[in-house]
Scaffold this active site. Structure first.
Site, PDB file in Angstrom:
ATOM      1  N   ASP A 243     -15.137   1.012   7.924  1.00 32.61           N
ATOM      2  CA  ASP A 243     -15.736   0.734   6.735  1.00 32.61           C
ATOM      3  C   ASP A 243     -16.185  -0.485   6.188  1.00 32.61           C
ATOM      4  O   ASP A 243     -15.789  -1.748   6.588  1.00 32.61           O
ATOM      5  CB  ASP A 243     -14.158   0.908   5.788  1.00 32.61           C
ATOM      6  CG  ASP A 243     -13.941   2.455   5.533  1.00 32.61           C
ATOM      7  OD1 ASP A 243     -14.756   3.030   5.316  1.00 32.61           O
ATOM      8  OD2 ASP A 243     -12.782   2.743   5.164  1.00 32.61           O
TER       9      ASP A 243
ATOM     10  N   GLU B 216     -13.476  13.712   0.965  1.00 33.34           N
ATOM     11  CA  GLU B 216     -12.125  13.502   0.690  1.00 33.34           C
ATOM     12  C   GLU B 216     -11.576  14.159  -0.579  1.00 33.34           C
ATOM     13  O   GLU B 216     -12.370  13.906  -1.491  1.00 33.34           O
ATOM     14  CB  GLU B 216     -11.646  11.861   0.667  1.00 33.34           C
ATOM     15  CG  GLU B 216     -10.325  11.565   0.355  1.00 33.34           C
ATOM     16  CD  GLU B 216     -10.175   9.963   0.563  1.00 33.34           C
ATOM     17  OE1 GLU B 216     -10.843   9.182   1.122  1.00 33.34           O
ATOM     18  OE2 GLU B 216      -8.852   9.881   0.660  1.00 33.34           O
TER      19      GLU B 216
ATOM     20  N   GLU C  70     -18.959   3.984   0.764  1.00 35.48           N
ATOM     21  CA  GLU C  70     -18.395   5.110  -0.322  1.00 35.48           C
ATOM     22  C   GLU C  70     -19.795   5.358  -1.587  1.00 35.48           C
ATOM     23  O   GLU C  70     -20.217   4.195  -1.803  1.00 35.48           O
ATOM     24  CB  GLU C  70     -17.472   4.842  -0.846  1.00 35.48           C
ATOM     25  CG  GLU C  70     -16.233   4.611  -0.007  1.00 35.48           C
ATOM     26  CD  GLU C  70     -14.889   4.321  -0.643  1.00 35.48           C
ATOM     27  OE1 GLU C  70     -14.985   4.127  -2.132  1.00 35.48           O
ATOM     28  OE2 GLU C  70     -13.827   4.075   0.020  1.00 35.48           O
TER      29      GLU C  70
ATOM     30  N   LYS D 103     -19.253   2.895   7.585  1.00 34.52           N
ATOM     31  CA  LYS D 103     -19.135   3.672   6.511  1.00 34.52           C
ATOM     32  C   LYS D 103     -19.102   3.191   4.996  1.00 34.52           C
ATOM     33  O   LYS D 103     -18.728   2.056   4.862  1.00 34.52           O
ATOM     34  CB  LYS D 103     -17.722   4.490   6.475  1.00 34.52           C
ATOM     35  CG  LYS D 103     -17.497   5.407   5.502  1.00 34.52           C
ATOM     36  CD  LYS D 103     -16.245   6.482   6.056  1.00 34.52           C
ATOM     37  CE  LYS D 103     -14.861   5.930   5.731  1.00 34.52           C
ATOM     38  NZ  LYS D 103     -14.351   5.573   4.410  1.00 34.52           N
TER      39      LYS D 103
ATOM     40  N   ASP E 297     -10.594   1.165   5.404  1.00 37.81           N
ATOM     41  CA  ASP E 297     -10.141  -0.091   4.454  1.00 37.81           C
ATOM     42  C   ASP E 297      -8.608   0.236   3.872  1.00 37.81           C
ATOM     43  O   ASP E 297      -8.357  -0.391   3.067  1.00 37.81           O
ATOM     44  CB  ASP E 297     -11.174  -0.361   3.309  1.00 37.81           C
ATOM     45  CG  ASP E 297     -11.570   0.742   2.269  1.00 37.81           C
ATOM     46  OD1 ASP E 297     -11.072   1.719   2.485  1.00 37.81           O
ATOM     47  OD2 ASP E 297     -12.368   0.377   1.644  1.00 37.81           O
ATOM     48  N   SER E 298      -8.143   1.589   4.268  1.00 35.98           N
ATOM     49  CA  SER E 298      -6.995   2.016   3.880  1.00 35.98           C
ATOM     50  C   SER E 298      -5.823   0.909   4.452  1.00 35.98           C
ATOM     51  O   SER E 298      -4.705   1.054   3.977  1.00 35.98           O
ATOM     52  CB  SER E 298      -6.626   3.262   4.381  1.00 35.98           C
ATOM     53  OG  SER E 298      -6.965   3.378   5.564  1.00 35.98           O
TER      54      SER E 298
HETATM   55  O1  KIV Z   1      -9.876   4.184   4.436  1.00 37.15           O
HETATM   56  C1  KIV Z   1      -9.758   5.021   5.131  1.00 37.15           C
HETATM   57  O2  KIV Z   1      -8.691   5.183   5.698  1.00 37.15           O
HETATM   58  C2  KIV Z   1     -10.701   6.289   4.702  1.00 37.15           C
HETATM   59  C3  KIV Z   1     -10.101   7.486   5.157  1.00 37.15           C
HETATM   60  C4  KIV Z   1      -8.980   8.185   4.349  1.00 37.15           C
HETATM   61  C5  KIV Z   1     -11.251   8.515   5.090  1.00 37.15           C
HETATM   62  O3  KIV Z   1     -11.575   5.876   4.275  1.00 37.15           O
END
Ligand code: KIV
Length: 255
Positions: free
Chosen positions: A85, A180, A116, A114, A46-47
């Site tokens: 994510d 992280e 968090e 994924k 989600d970056s």
């Molecule tokens: O959103 C993302 O890119 C991430 C990574 C930095 C682990 O969760």
């Protein structure tokens, strides 16, 4: 025929000591290059809210965004495992998490989702796993709830809590875990402690896998991250930079 990387392949890599190369990926062109360069895991992070959409945080990334970008990546990758994510607010109850995880898999083509957080999410992880959804955990700096980018779990108490969270998530059924921005020694300890593959970012050299945001490792973002390296320097193409990253992770020269 290229053999598809599965969760089992990652476990075999952990047991044999082969390092796992992961990168974030958000579209078909990058996914194709990364797949051909031997990246084992493509993380549709989600970056993308920051690096593609220009937002300040990941918080406004939607399920529609994640499904769209996951589909672009999964359709272009033949070998790599695709982790997607779950965006903020998509897993606040176990039932909502299951519904959204199924959408990332069925509509986006994700292999693993994924989320968090620590032990508070064990019930959700357990429900998803029982329904056949492979889940990756994410501890340490969790951008959906921590806004300042600094090393986490520096005190003994915080480090112990992180270790307990990691064990609880493994027990609940996560198939791999992202750590992280935590001290390298703690990441090494958690990697030893767990049977599942541990993917580090800013977590030192001893994790089973390394992940970077692809735009950071190509020098396209203006972030000054101590743990990152610009792999495009001295290379003629993005493909060569990605190949160099895979080689350095595999031969343990990065990080
Ligand atoms: O959103 C993302 O890119 C991430 C990574 C930095 C682990 O969760």
């Amino acid at each position: 025929m290229t053999e598809k990387i599965t969760v089992n392949t990652l476990k075999q890599f952990k047991s044999s000591g082969e390092k796992i190369a992961c990168l974030t990926s958000y579209d078909a062109s990058y996914a194709k290059l990364q797949d051909a360069a031997g990246v084992d895991v493509l993380l549709v992070g989600d970056s993308l809210g920051m690096v593609l959409h220009g937002m300040d945080t990941t918080l406004n990334v939607s399920m529609t965004d994640m499904i769209y970008h996951t589909r672009l990546v999964s359709s272009a990758s033949k070998r790599a495992l695709v982790i997607s994510d779950m965006p903020a607010n998509s897993y606040h109850t176990s039932e909502i998490a299951l519904e959204n995880a199924m959408r990332l898999i069925n509509e986006g083509g994700a292999d693993v989702v994924k989320l968090e957080g620590g032990r508070a999410f064990c019930e959700t992880v357990s429900l998803l796993s029982k329904q056949g959804v492979s889940v990756c955990g994410h501890l340490g700096l969790t951008p959906q709830s921590i806004s300042t980018y600094q090393v986490q779990a520096r005190t003994e108490e915080e480090a112990n809590r992180l270790k307990q969270d990691a064990l609880a998530l493994q027990e609940a059924g996560v198939v791999c875990l992202v750590l992280e921005c935590i001290p390298a020694r703690l990441a090494a300890e958690v990697t030893q402690l767990l049977d599942i593959p541990v993917i580090g970012i800013g977590a030192g050299p001893d994790c089973d896998a390394q992940v970077l945001v692809v735009y950071d490792m190509l020098g396209l973002t203006d972030k000054k991250l101590k743990f990152c390296k610009n792999f495009l320097i001295g290379k003629d193409s993005i493909a060569d930079a990605i190949k160099a990253y895979v080689a350095e992770v595999k031969n343990k020269t990065f990080p």
